[in-house]
Design an enzyme around this catalytic site. Sequence first.
Site, mmCIF file in Angstrom:
data_model
loop_
_atom_site.group_PDB
_atom_site.id
_atom_site.type_symbol
_atom_site.label_atom_id
_atom_site.label_comp_id
_atom_site.label_asym_id
_atom_site.label_seq_id
_atom_site.Cartn_x
_atom_site.Cartn_y
_atom_site.Cartn_z
ATOM 1 N N LYS A 13 56.536 94.376 -87.267
ATOM 2 C CA LYS A 13 57.057 94.941 -86.011
ATOM 3 C C LYS A 13 55.990 95.794 -85.309
ATOM 4 C CE LYS A 13 60.549 96.936 -88.126
ATOM 5 N NZ LYS A 13 60.219 96.529 -89.515
ATOM 6 N N ARG A 88 68.678 101.320 -86.768
ATOM 7 C CA ARG A 88 68.575 100.859 -88.142
ATOM 8 C C ARG A 88 69.924 100.883 -88.850
ATOM 9 N NH1 ARG A 88 62.826 102.096 -89.283
ATOM 10 N NH2 ARG A 88 62.269 101.543 -91.402
ATOM 11 N N ARG A 127 49.085 97.444 -96.888
ATOM 12 C CA ARG A 127 48.953 98.048 -95.549
ATOM 13 C C ARG A 127 48.110 99.327 -95.613
ATOM 14 N NH1 ARG A 127 54.233 99.085 -92.075
ATOM 15 N NH2 ARG A 127 54.905 100.252 -93.911
ATOM 16 N N ARG A 160 50.258 104.588 -96.869
ATOM 17 C CA ARG A 160 51.473 105.389 -96.720
ATOM 18 C C ARG A 160 52.113 105.651 -98.076
ATOM 19 N NH1 ARG A 160 55.007 102.681 -91.933
ATOM 20 N NH2 ARG A 160 56.655 103.224 -93.405
ATOM 21 N N ARG A 171 63.125 100.307 -100.206
ATOM 22 C CA ARG A 171 63.286 100.159 -98.747
ATOM 23 C C ARG A 171 63.853 98.781 -98.395
ATOM 24 N NH1 ARG A 171 57.492 101.189 -97.183
ATOM 25 N NH2 ARG A 171 58.108 100.807 -95.032
HETATM 26 P P1 ADP Z 1 56.521 96.775 -89.886
HETATM 27 O O1 ADP Z 1 56.167 97.609 -88.664
HETATM 28 O O2 ADP Z 1 57.512 95.692 -89.591
HETATM 29 O O3 ADP Z 1 56.919 97.597 -91.080
HETATM 30 P P2 ADP Z 1 53.653 96.229 -89.893
HETATM 31 O O4 ADP Z 1 53.420 95.747 -88.502
HETATM 32 O O5 ADP Z 1 53.187 97.585 -90.240
HETATM 33 O O6 ADP Z 1 55.195 96.017 -90.325
HETATM 34 O O7 ADP Z 1 52.965 95.150 -90.873
HETATM 35 C C1 ADP Z 1 52.952 95.355 -92.276
HETATM 36 C C2 ADP Z 1 51.592 94.932 -92.827
HETATM 37 O O8 ADP Z 1 51.465 93.509 -92.719
HETATM 38 C C3 ADP Z 1 50.389 95.522 -92.097
HETATM 39 O O9 ADP Z 1 49.395 95.810 -93.040
HETATM 40 C C4 ADP Z 1 49.950 94.413 -91.126
HETATM 41 O O10 ADP Z 1 48.552 94.447 -90.888
HETATM 42 C C5 ADP Z 1 50.341 93.145 -91.896
HETATM 43 N N1 ADP Z 1 50.840 92.057 -91.040
HETATM 44 C C6 ADP Z 1 51.637 92.163 -89.949
HETATM 45 N N2 ADP Z 1 51.918 90.953 -89.440
HETATM 46 C C7 ADP Z 1 51.324 90.056 -90.255
HETATM 47 C C8 ADP Z 1 51.235 88.615 -90.279
HETATM 48 N N3 ADP Z 1 51.873 87.865 -89.364
HETATM 49 N N4 ADP Z 1 50.518 88.041 -91.263
HETATM 50 C C9 ADP Z 1 49.886 88.800 -92.199
HETATM 51 N N5 ADP Z 1 49.930 90.140 -92.238
HETATM 52 C C10 ADP Z 1 50.624 90.764 -91.285
HETATM 53 P P1 AMP Z 2 59.047 102.768 -90.611
HETATM 54 O O1 AMP Z 2 57.782 103.381 -90.133
HETATM 55 O O2 AMP Z 2 59.845 102.122 -89.508
HETATM 56 O O3 AMP Z 2 58.842 101.862 -91.794
HETATM 57 O O4 AMP Z 2 59.975 103.977 -91.118
HETATM 58 C C1 AMP Z 2 59.554 104.802 -92.185
HETATM 59 C C2 AMP Z 2 60.722 105.666 -92.661
HETATM 60 O O5 AMP Z 2 61.152 106.537 -91.608
HETATM 61 C C3 AMP Z 2 61.977 104.905 -93.088
HETATM 62 O O6 AMP Z 2 61.915 104.441 -94.423
HETATM 63 C C4 AMP Z 2 63.050 105.983 -92.895
HETATM 64 O O7 AMP Z 2 63.028 106.938 -93.944
HETATM 65 C C5 AMP Z 2 62.572 106.702 -91.628
HETATM 66 N N1 AMP Z 2 63.129 106.079 -90.390
HETATM 67 C C6 AMP Z 2 62.435 105.450 -89.410
HETATM 68 N N2 AMP Z 2 63.267 105.026 -88.446
HETATM 69 C C7 AMP Z 2 64.513 105.383 -88.832
HETATM 70 C C8 AMP Z 2 65.811 105.211 -88.277
HETATM 71 N N3 AMP Z 2 65.993 104.564 -87.096
HETATM 72 N N4 AMP Z 2 66.875 105.700 -88.963
HETATM 73 C C9 AMP Z 2 66.710 106.357 -90.120
HETATM 74 N N5 AMP Z 2 65.530 106.539 -90.718
HETATM 75 C C10 AMP Z 2 64.428 106.070 -90.079
#
Ligand code: ADP
Ligand code: AMP
Length: 215
Positions: A13, A88, A127, A160, A171
């Site tokens: 995302k 969420r 990541r 992270r 998660r």
């Molecule tokens: P989200 O925001 O949904 O939690 P991220 O955008 O942070 O996910 O992506 C999670 C990890 O996967 C990051 O390290 C990113 O660089 C990698 N990633 C994202 N999209 C892809 C893809 N289509 N193929 C391979 N790796 C990806």
């Molecule tokens: P994310 O960066 O989206 O993976 O979110 C990291 C963490 O932030 C999650 O595991 C939750 O603990 C908290 N968080 C982010 N967005 C929300 C939401 N909309 N509602 C509740 N917790 C959230």
Amino acid sequence: MLIILLGPPGAGKGTEAEKITQKYNLAYISTGDILRKAVKEETQLGRKARDYMDQGQLVPDNLVVEIVRERLTEPDCANGAILDGFPRTVDQAIFLDQVLPEIGAEIDQVLLIEVEENELIERLTGRRVCSDCGVNYHVKYKPPQVRNVCDQCGGDLYQREDDSLKTVKERLEVYKKQTEPLVDFYKEKKLLKAIDGNQDIDEVFEQIDSILKQL
Ligand code: ADP
Ligand code: AMP
């Protein structure tokens, strides 16, 4: 234009949102980023949110909805926004439906990014995030040019706290129980389109772009 990016942690995302905002003039709202900043700065919100985040649990709805209400009224959202990580829970989605008419906005599209579970684990545990600008990398799929250094701002990359294998598994469970019900919620409203997120970053973006072009 208001776009919601829905999908499990690690679906891509944040990565796709970066590409979307480069092409479309939309504000980017990530509740995760806002909460991490609050934790880092040790604000009142950050102190309340920290333990939930470290354990991979959701932060209580009442804390998160106020962040979003305020953020949506900021000037950069006037042309539209992309929401990543919010809503969420169904209660957060109901809150959003109540607040949007107040600011004269409505949801245009909910994009569900679907990715296989093993791939999600691989993506999350690999990541890396820039400690200064927040841009995401991956050790294998999206490595920076110089190891552990951000291509865009030169900041240090870090892993992270909640990207450890144990917390990632928690998660993913939380997603299934608390967030997945939103898929039916938005399907019923005929707002949902599914994207095959198993492909590479550019191919996933092409799918998203072809939908956004038609809005
Ligand atoms: P989200 O925001 O949904 O939690 P991220 O955008 O942070 O996910 O992506 C999670 C990890 O996967 C990051 O390290 C990113 O660089 C990698 N990633 C994202 N999209 C892809 C893809 N289509 N193929 C391979 N790796 C990806
Ligand atoms: P994310 O960066 O989206 O993976 O979110 C990291 C963490 O932030 C999650 O595991 C939750 O603990 C908290 N968080 C982010 N967005 C929300 C939401 N909309 N509602 C509740 N917790 C959230």
